[in-house]
Write an enzyme that holds these catalytic residues in place. Structure first.
Site, short mmCIF file in Angstrom:
data_model
loop_
_atom_site.label_atom_id
_atom_site.label_comp_id
_atom_site.label_asym_id
_atom_site.label_seq_id
_atom_site.Cartn_x
_atom_site.Cartn_y
_atom_site.Cartn_z
N CYS A 77 0.77 -1.13 -0.16
CA CYS A 77 -0.03 -0.20 0.16
C CYS A 77 0.72 1.27 -0.22
CB CYS A 77 -0.95 -0.20 1.17
SG CYS A 77 -2.03 1.60 1.26
N PHE A 294 -1.91 32.47 5.83
CA PHE A 294 -2.46 31.33 5.57
C PHE A 294 -3.11 30.72 6.57
CE2 PHE A 294 1.67 31.94 3.32
CZ PHE A 294 1.46 31.84 1.95
N CYS A 387 5.44 22.11 5.94
CA CYS A 387 5.30 20.81 5.44
C CYS A 387 6.11 20.46 4.30
CB CYS A 387 3.61 20.67 4.88
SG CYS A 387 3.08 21.43 3.51
#
Length: 429
Positions: A77, A294, A387
């Site tokens: 996966c 943001f 991120c």
């Protein structure tokens, strides 16, 4: 990719690349599922960008950090890439890779921010496909380096109850009049209610809608339908309910409401810890005017407003601005405003002139334009949640060259068992 000769051979693994895949010392052989120090018998299955990708046939020498994955399909996966690596070894790998990106590193490395490592994932996009050879529908993440949907009954990283509903969802879609018309399901989990958004390419019959509504009641989840673009999304069941999902930020007495399509952090437990850490680093008081860049639906803005004099949230999405304003009203927070601003273009000096502190949590491409604008502002303390280590490092270097000091930084384990690295940085001047 091109065809290659499929003959097995042995390889010694040197390190993990940024994607979490094992590589040989020359970087030419890539083996998903391998670990540094291991000697593997491998079989090539693809060549891409001058690298040969191989699958493991046998582990000749086993790493001390190898563990048995909790998911039986972890090796196939694409939702996880590192379940075979002991968790603290995952953290050490991420921290080393994170630091490699910086020309100027932090004066202090913060301890990694840790949370649950299973059933943590609150947002996801699952593939759906009717497979002729199997005679049934598969629901789940796609396989590693392939377009196939992983054949699995559950997911160990998705929040419950959704993590245990992959097989029931598969069965449900098989019962519909046109199973092939559903390409994906989006998942959004709140603290008390989970929701799925079903993308469908053909009109649903009345019996189909009855089946879906019954499933909603039995499984206690909300079901939304999306027949066209995102604006076509509407809730099918239950008919009477609060218009939004929610998650709580207990330390600040805040309940955040969100639509399933709204951006929220993927790991609510880590998100709560991250908010507290960010606010501690920001170190605000009643004299400070904070810009939350943001700002989304107000995830950082509203907790910061509990301590600051005033907070302005800036966000390009007008829908997010509306949701943030709604959350401010619902939480009786009055010392905050939200504005729709394109933070990827040059900002007028007047807009930045009143801010003393900045919190920035940009998408993957970072905040280069905003960061350059901040150099000419009065902002003296900046917390950057990222991120993407590469764009964080780029923006940090701009700040350092402009007179800021990279005081502290560290990683946040937002996505356990993946190579994704969330992180946080404090800069001051």
């Amino acid at each position: 990719m091109v065809k290659i000769t499929k003959m097995s051979f042995d390889v010694k693994i040197s390190e993990l690349n940024a994607s979490g895949d094992a590589v040989s010392s020359d970087g030419v052989i890539v083996v998903p599922g391998g670990l540094p120090g291991e000697r593997l018998s491998v079989l090539p299955f693809a060549r891409k960008q001058k690298r040969t990708y191989c699958r493991i046939e046998k582990i000749q020498e086993v790493s001390e950090h190898r563990v048995e994955p909790v998911c039986p399909v972890a090796g196939v996966c694409g939702g996880c890439s590192m379940q075979h690596l002991e968790h603290m070894a995952q953290i050490n790998f991420k921290q080393r890779n994170w630091l490699k990106n910086f020309s100027t590193g932090p004066n202090e490395i913060l301890p990694a921010l840790l949370g649950p490592i299973l059933n943590y994932r609150c947002k996801a996009r699952l593939g759906v496909r009717f497979v002729e050879k199997k005679g049934r529908v598969l629901v789940g993440f796609r396989e590693k380096m392939k377009g196939f949907i992983t054949d699995t009954q559950s997911c160990k990283t998705l929040r419950l109850p959704i993590g245990d509903l992959l097989q029931p969802l598969s069965d449900l879609i098989m019962e519909l009049s046109d199973p092939k018309s559903i390409p994906q399901i989006e998942v959004a989990c709140g603290d008390s209610i989970s929701a799925i958004v079903i993308r469908h390419l053909s009109r649903m019959s009345k019996p189909d809608l009855v089946r879906l509504s019954k499933f909603s009641k039995i499984q206690n989840i909300h079901i939304y339908m999306q027949p066209a673009d995102i604006n076509s999304t509407h809730r099918l069941a239950p008919r009477v309910a609060h218009p939004y999902l929610h998650y709580d930020i207990e330390d600040y007495g805040i309940r955040m409401y969100f639509h399933p399509h709204d951006f929220t952090q993927v790991n609510h437990s880590i998100n709560r810890s991250m908010i507290k850490l960010a606010i501690d680093l920001l170190s605000v008081n009643q004299d400070d005017h904070v810009l939350d860049a943001f700002s989304g639906i107000g995830n950082f803005s509203l907790p910061i407003a509990r301590l600051a004099g005033w907070v302005t949230g800036a966000e390009i999405s007008s829908e997010s601005v509306k949701r943030a304003q709604y959350n401010a009203i619902e939480n009786c927070i009055e010392n905050v405003d939200f504005v729709a601003v394109d933070l990827f273009n040059r900002l007028e000096p007047d807009f930045l002139s009143s801010f003393s502190h900045l919190l920035v949590d940009p998408p993957r491409n970072g905040a280069e334009c905003l960061i350059k604008s901040i150099l000419k502002s009065n902002v003296s303390r900046l917390v950057y949640v990222s991120c993407n280590p590469k764009t964080l490092a780029r923006d940090v270097e701009i700040l350092v060259q402009g007179g800021f000091v990279f005081e502290k930084g560290g990683i946040i384990d937002m996505f356990p068992h993946t190579a994704h690295v969330e992180s946080i940085a404090l800069l001051t001047r």
